[in-house]
Design an enzyme around this catalytic site. Structure first.
Site, mmCIF file in Angstrom:
data_model
loop_
_atom_site.group_PDB
_atom_site.id
_atom_site.type_symbol
_atom_site.label_atom_id
_atom_site.label_comp_id
_atom_site.label_asym_id
_atom_site.label_seq_id
_atom_site.Cartn_x
_atom_site.Cartn_y
_atom_site.Cartn_z
ATOM 1 N N SER A 231 0.702 -0.892 -0.108
ATOM 2 C CA SER A 231 0.435 0.243 -0.125
ATOM 3 C C SER A 231 0.761 1.379 -0.298
ATOM 4 O O SER A 231 0.576 2.508 -0.433
ATOM 5 C CB SER A 231 -0.776 0.101 1.194
ATOM 6 O OG SER A 231 -1.844 -0.806 1.348
ATOM 7 N N ASN B 277 -3.409 6.758 -2.243
ATOM 8 C CA ASN B 277 -2.991 6.980 -0.597
ATOM 9 C C ASN B 277 -2.658 8.485 -0.196
ATOM 10 O O ASN B 277 -2.520 8.792 1.014
ATOM 11 C CB ASN B 277 -2.098 5.386 -0.451
ATOM 12 C CG ASN B 277 -3.246 4.629 0.202
ATOM 13 O OD1 ASN B 277 -4.991 4.439 0.157
ATOM 14 N ND2 ASN B 277 -2.728 3.547 0.395
HETATM 15 N N1 LIG Z 1 -6.120 -4.883 3.333
HETATM 16 C C1 LIG Z 1 -6.461 -3.203 1.777
HETATM 17 O O1 LIG Z 1 -7.199 -3.280 1.311
HETATM 18 C C2 LIG Z 1 -5.198 -3.780 0.575
HETATM 19 C C3 LIG Z 1 -5.640 -2.969 -0.471
HETATM 20 C C4 LIG Z 1 -4.109 -2.964 -1.634
HETATM 21 C C5 LIG Z 1 -2.880 -3.805 -0.989
HETATM 22 N N2 LIG Z 1 -3.009 -4.297 0.268
HETATM 23 C C6 LIG Z 1 -1.325 -4.902 0.160
HETATM 24 O O2 LIG Z 1 -1.605 -5.853 0.398
HETATM 25 C C7 LIG Z 1 -0.787 -6.802 1.273
HETATM 26 C C8 LIG Z 1 -2.148 -7.678 2.125
HETATM 27 O O3 LIG Z 1 -3.100 -7.125 2.778
HETATM 28 P P1 LIG Z 1 -3.484 -7.905 3.269
HETATM 29 O O4 LIG Z 1 -5.040 -7.683 3.666
HETATM 30 O O5 LIG Z 1 -4.300 -9.050 2.293
HETATM 31 O O6 LIG Z 1 -3.441 -8.426 4.162
HETATM 32 P P2 LIG Z 1 -3.675 -10.187 5.249
HETATM 33 O O7 LIG Z 1 -3.536 -10.226 6.013
HETATM 34 O O8 LIG Z 1 -5.453 -10.397 4.878
HETATM 35 O O9 LIG Z 1 -2.937 -11.564 4.135
HETATM 36 C C9 LIG Z 1 -1.335 -11.159 4.250
HETATM 37 C C10 LIG Z 1 -1.330 -13.217 3.780
HETATM 38 O O10 LIG Z 1 0.269 -13.134 4.045
HETATM 39 C C11 LIG Z 1 0.395 -14.538 4.425
HETATM 40 N N3 LIG Z 1 1.514 -14.305 4.659
HETATM 41 C C12 LIG Z 1 2.275 -14.507 5.420
HETATM 42 N N4 LIG Z 1 4.093 -14.304 5.298
HETATM 43 C C13 LIG Z 1 3.227 -15.335 4.160
HETATM 44 C C14 LIG Z 1 5.069 -15.383 3.839
HETATM 45 N N5 LIG Z 1 5.951 -15.479 3.911
HETATM 46 N N6 LIG Z 1 4.514 -16.030 2.115
HETATM 47 C C15 LIG Z 1 3.579 -16.316 2.047
HETATM 48 N N7 LIG Z 1 2.179 -15.725 2.751
HETATM 49 C C16 LIG Z 1 2.281 -14.925 3.453
HETATM 50 C C17 LIG Z 1 -0.228 -14.798 5.411
HETATM 51 O O11 LIG Z 1 -0.541 -16.075 6.174
HETATM 52 C C18 LIG Z 1 -1.899 -13.831 5.084
HETATM 53 O O12 LIG Z 1 -2.700 -14.694 4.612
HETATM 54 C C19 LIG Z 1 -0.701 -5.727 1.937
HETATM 55 O O13 LIG Z 1 1.295 -5.172 1.690
HETATM 56 C C20 LIG Z 1 -1.117 -4.927 2.349
HETATM 57 O O14 LIG Z 1 -0.756 -3.694 2.105
HETATM 58 C C21 LIG Z 1 -3.936 -4.088 1.285
#
Ligand SMILES: NC(=O)c1ccc[n+]([C@@H]2O[C@H](COP(=O)([O-])OP(=O)(O)OC[C@H]3O[C@@H](n4cnc5c(N)ncnc54)[C@H](O)[C@@H]3O)[C@@H](O)[C@H]2O)c1
Length: 290
Positions: free
Chosen positions: A118, A190
C-alpha cells in the site's frame, strides 16, 4: 512478452482477490501462502465470489472452469515458472524484503516481480532482488474483484519494458492502470486519501463529529460509495496504519501520521471487519451490526 500465468504470494484479503481476477481473465494461477488455513479460507472465498459473478452473468464461464485455473500451494518453489508474481504478504518491510530475496532465487530472469504494497517504496524491494529491473509495484484496491483501478509503480531501477508489459497485463485482466511516475511512499492515491482519513479521525477524536456522521456526510457530499471509516474497516486498521506510517516516515509530514485513536484501536485488536470490530461492530458473516 505476454503474461500467461501468474503467481500470487499471500492468500489473504488482497491475494485471494488478485488470484480470482487473474483466473477470471483466463490466466493459470498459483496461489501461495505459508498458512494452510489462509489457503483454505481463500479458496472458499474465491469459490463464493466467482459463483456470484457467474450468477449475475458477469462472467461467461462456469464457476468450476475459473476455479480449476487456481492451484493452491504452500511451496514458494511452485512459482518458478510464473511469468509474473504478485506479492500480497503482510505490510511489513522486512517480511517483504525477505520474500523478494527468496523469490529472486526461485524465478528466472524473465519473471516480473510485483508488490501490492500500500505504501512501501518499491526501490526497497528492487534493491534486494536479483533482477531489479523486473521489479515493480502493482497496487490493487480492495475489494480487488470489484475495484478497477490499479496503480503501476516503477522503482528507480525498473526498466521501461517492465512498465510496458505490466501496464498491458493490467489492461488484459480488465483493470484500469494509473501510472505513478516516481517511487514515493504511499504512491499517488493513498497520498491523497490518507490526509483526509487522518483529518476525519482527528475530527472524531476531538468530539466534533461521529464516525457515522462523517461517513454519511462523505458519501452524500462527495458521491463516494464508502466513507473513510467504512473504508478503514474493510482495508484493516492495522494495514492502513502501517501504510500511513511508511508514508509519514518518508515525508515526516504529520498529515500522514495515524492519530492516537487509530493507534489504540490497532493495539486493542479492533482491526475492522476481519476482527468483527473496528470503527463499527460486525456479525460473523461480515455484515454490520445495528
Ligand atoms: N487490505 C487492503 O485493503 C489492501 C489494499 C491494497 C493493498 N494492500 C496490501 O496488500 C498486502 C496484503 O494485505 P492483506 O490485507 O491482504 O493482508 P492479509 O493479512 O489479509 O493477508 C496476508 C497474507 O500473507 C500471508 N503471508 C505472510 N507471510 C508470508 C510468506 N512469507 N509467504 C507467503 N504468505 C505469507 C499470511 O498468511 C496472510 O494470509 C499488504 O501489503 C497490504 O498493504 C491491502
Amino acid at each position: 512478452m505476454k503474461i500467461r500465468n501468474a503467481g500470487v504470494v499471500g492468500a489473504g484479503l488482497m491475494g485471494s482477490g488478485v488470484a480470482q481476477v487473474c483466473a477470471q481473465a483466463g490466466l493459470q494461477v498459483i496461489l501461495m501462502d505459508i498458512e494452510p488455513s489462509a489457503l483454505e479460507k481463500a479458496q472458499e472465498q474465491i469459490a463464493w465470489s466467482v459463483g456470484k459473478f457467474a450468477e449475475k452473468g458477469k462472467i461467461n464461464e462456469d464457476r468450476e472452469v475459473v476455479l480449476a485455473r487456481i492451484t493452491a500451494t504452500s511451496e514458494l518453489q511452485a512459482l518458478k515458472d510464473a511469468d509474473i508474481i504478485i506479492e500480497n504478504v503482510y505490510e511489513d518491510i522486512d517480511l517483504k524484503r525477505e520474500v523478494f530475496k527468496t523469490l529472486s532465487g526461485v524465478t528466472g530472469e524473465e519473471t516480473l516481480l510485483a508488490s501490492d504494497t500500500s505504501a512501501i517504496p518499491i526501490t526497497e524491494l528492487a534493491a534486494v532482488s536479483r533482477y531489479p529491473e523486473r521489479v515493480l509495484g502493482l497496487h490493487f484496491f480492495s475489494p480487488a474483484q470489484m475495484m478497477r483501478v490499479v496503480e503501476v509503480i516503477g522503482s528507480t531501477l525498473t526498466s521501461p519494458e517492465t512498465m510496458a508489459v505490466a501496464t498491458a497485463f493490467i489492461k488484459a485482466i480488465g483493470k484500469d492502470p494509473i501510472r505513478v511516475e516516481r517511487d514515493v511512499a504511499g504512491f499517488l492515491l493513498n497520498r491523497i486519501n490518507f490526509p483526509s482519513t487522518v483529518e476525519a479521525i482527528r475530527l472524531v477524536e476531538e468530539g466534533i463529529s461521529t464516525v457515522e456522521d462523517v461517513d454519511r456526510g462523505m458519501r452524500l457530499a462527495f458521491g463516494r460509495k464508502m466513507g473513510p471509516f467504512e473504508t478503514g474497516d474493510m482495508v484493516g486498521l492495522d494495514v492502513m496504519m502501517k501504510a500511513m506510517m511508511s508514508t509519514y516516515e518518508e515525508t515526516k509530514d504529520m498529515k500522514f501520521y495515524p492519530p492516537v485513536l487509530m493507534q489504540r484501536k490497532v493495539l486493542a485488536g479492533h482491526l475492522g471487519i476481519k476482527t468483527r470490530k473496528g470503527w463499527y461492530d460486525y456479525n460473523e458473516d461480515g455484515s454490520r451490526k445495528g
